[in-house]
Write a protein that holds these residues in place. Sequence first.
Motif, PDB file in Angstrom:
ATOM      1  N   ARG A  96       0.836  -1.209   0.000  1.00 37.40           N
ATOM      2  CA  ARG A  96       0.000   0.000   0.000  1.00 37.40           C
ATOM      3  C   ARG A  96       0.870   1.258   0.000  1.00 37.40           C
ATOM      4  O   ARG A  96       2.072   1.187   0.277  1.00 37.40           O
ATOM      5  N   ILE A  97       0.212   2.384  -0.279  1.00 36.68           N
ATOM      6  CA  ILE A  97       0.869   3.691  -0.110  1.00 36.68           C
ATOM      7  C   ILE A  97       0.608   4.105   1.332  1.00 36.68           C
ATOM      8  O   ILE A  97      -0.550   4.190   1.747  1.00 36.68           O
ATOM      9  N   PRO A  98       1.670   4.337   2.114  1.00 39.45           N
ATOM     10  CA  PRO A  98       1.437   4.675   3.522  1.00 39.45           C
ATOM     11  C   PRO A  98       0.843   6.076   3.674  1.00 39.45           C
ATOM     12  O   PRO A  98       1.016   6.925   2.799  1.00 39.45           O
ATOM     13  N   GLU A  99       0.186   6.271   4.783  1.00 43.47           N
ATOM     14  CA  GLU A  99      -0.351   7.612   5.060  1.00 43.47           C
ATOM     15  C   GLU A  99       0.800   8.528   5.446  1.00 43.47           C
ATOM     16  O   GLU A  99       1.678   8.129   6.234  1.00 43.47           O
ATOM     17  N   SER A 108      -2.004   0.207  -8.499  1.00 45.11           N
ATOM     18  CA  SER A 108      -1.426   0.844  -9.683  1.00 45.11           C
ATOM     19  C   SER A 108      -2.249   0.523 -10.923  1.00 45.11           C
ATOM     20  O   SER A 108      -2.680  -0.612 -11.115  1.00 45.11           O
ATOM     21  N   GLN A 109      -2.412   1.525 -11.761  1.00 44.07           N
ATOM     22  CA  GLN A 109      -3.030   1.287 -13.073  1.00 44.07           C
ATOM     23  C   GLN A 109      -2.006   0.802 -14.088  1.00 44.07           C
ATOM     24  O   GLN A 109      -2.373   0.400 -15.189  1.00 44.07           O
ATOM     25  N   PHE A 161       0.340   6.236  -5.936  1.00 42.23           N
ATOM     26  CA  PHE A 161      -0.351   7.345  -5.265  1.00 42.23           C
ATOM     27  C   PHE A 161      -1.576   7.706  -6.115  1.00 42.23           C
ATOM     28  O   PHE A 161      -1.430   8.020  -7.303  1.00 42.23           O
ATOM     29  N   ALA A 162      -2.757   7.667  -5.523  1.00 42.60           N
ATOM     30  CA  ALA A 162      -3.964   8.020  -6.277  1.00 42.60           C
ATOM     31  C   ALA A 162      -3.941   9.509  -6.623  1.00 42.60           C
ATOM     32  O   ALA A 162      -4.470   9.936  -7.645  1.00 42.60           O
ATOM     33  N   SER A 204       5.952   7.920  -7.351  1.00 42.73           N
ATOM     34  CA  SER A 204       4.499   8.021  -7.592  1.00 42.73           C
ATOM     35  C   SER A 204       3.878   6.679  -7.963  1.00 42.73           C
ATOM     36  O   SER A 204       2.714   6.431  -7.666  1.00 42.73           O
ATOM     37  N   ASN A 205       4.655   5.801  -8.585  1.00 45.83           N
ATOM     38  CA  ASN A 205       4.161   4.464  -8.924  1.00 45.83           C
ATOM     39  C   ASN A 205       5.280   3.467  -8.660  1.00 45.83           C
ATOM     40  O   ASN A 205       6.414   3.674  -9.088  1.00 45.83           O
ATOM     41  N   ASN A 206       4.928   2.419  -7.933  1.00 48.03           N
ATOM     42  CA  ASN A 206       5.938   1.447  -7.530  1.00 48.03           C
ATOM     43  C   ASN A 206       5.850   0.225  -8.433  1.00 48.03           C
ATOM     44  O   ASN A 206       5.038  -0.669  -8.221  1.00 48.03           O
TER      45      ASN A 206
END
Length: 379
Positions: free
Chosen positions: A142-145, A308-309, A171-172, A162-164
Amino acid sequence: MAISHRKPYNFSAGPAILPPIVFERAADAVQELRQSAHDPTAPGCGLSILEMSHRGADFDAVFKRAQALCHEVLEIPATHEVLFLQGGASLQFAMVPQNLGIAGKPAAYVDTGAWSKKAIAEAKVAGEVRVIASSAETRYDRIPELPPPASYADASYVHITSNNTIYGTEFAALPEVGEVPLVVDFSSNIGSRPVSFDRIGVAYAGAQKNLGPSGLTLVAIHRDLVERRVSDQVPLISRYATHVKASSLYNTPNTFGVLVLMLVLEWMRDHGGLEGMFQRNERKAAPLYQFLDESQLFRPHAQPGSRSQMNVVWTLDGAPEAERDAQTKAFLSAANQAGFSGLKGHRSVGGCRASIYNAFPPEGVEALVEFMRNYERQQ
Ligand SMILES: Cc1ncc(COP(=O)(O)O)c(C=O)c1O
């Protein structure tokens, strides 16, 4: 030279698939660059793109057009300089701290996996680093807060990926980081969705996923940051100011890469720009995630809200643990034979990964879902 539909479907994480029209026009320019490389009927200039001076008028026209398209299609505002450099995103891991780090102020990093860790390692060579958020504990699913901006207001900059690419998280939206410049490694989702550069100090991306071939790095830097204080120890070639002053011609650029990037941006523009890409990508990623969520055999790695898209990662966690590796191998082999190439996941996660960058055709994802559905039924 017409290039017909090419099987297999190419899910490579990078260097990655490019639009068929780009292969055609790039092949054409290798024979002879036309006065207008995007117009196959324009008069030729007599030379291949591979053999002409980077300082001549013919290449200059390509270069200027590529830069203008970065502003137009990627919506990089005039406040930001666009540079075409080399050394990949990895060189930017080092150039960012060398150019933006301020003595006595830590550099703040968000740790979202392997590429952030490499960026952090380079930043530590240059100075103090503070990791302000990490999803290491949940295997980067996940992307952490992020903590409130006030807690890192003393930082020289904040860096995110921004994308892993490896873990399939994204990141949305870009985080709100207050007054501290935001630095974004955009390597694997640049151009895939609308983004407001107003929030970005520096963005960089290796071209080899959404923009073109490897060996070319796009850097967009806010003018206010170009001259940020640089220690005398930083080599001239590693300074953003050097490249801005020389208009990216301080050393010989990747001329062929710049041409291909120009062609890719023209294709993007003709397909609705960033909003068009976003919709195209949403149409591809959503059914694949839906299938994975419903499957008993395949499990998506990334959590909803962080998915991720561009890179969809899954494991065969529905299989008994003792058989998982063998089943993964068997699935990948069957997929390969059925014409789905490049699905093997990165070794740090295992399992599978479908990289479905901008150019990847929607029908390839439909075909993959159908194949996986049938495969699961037969198990
Ligand atoms: C998100 C991200 N950052 C950085 C890199 C490293 O890029 P390069 O090999 O161009 O240095 C990659 C490569 O895949 C990546 O996906």
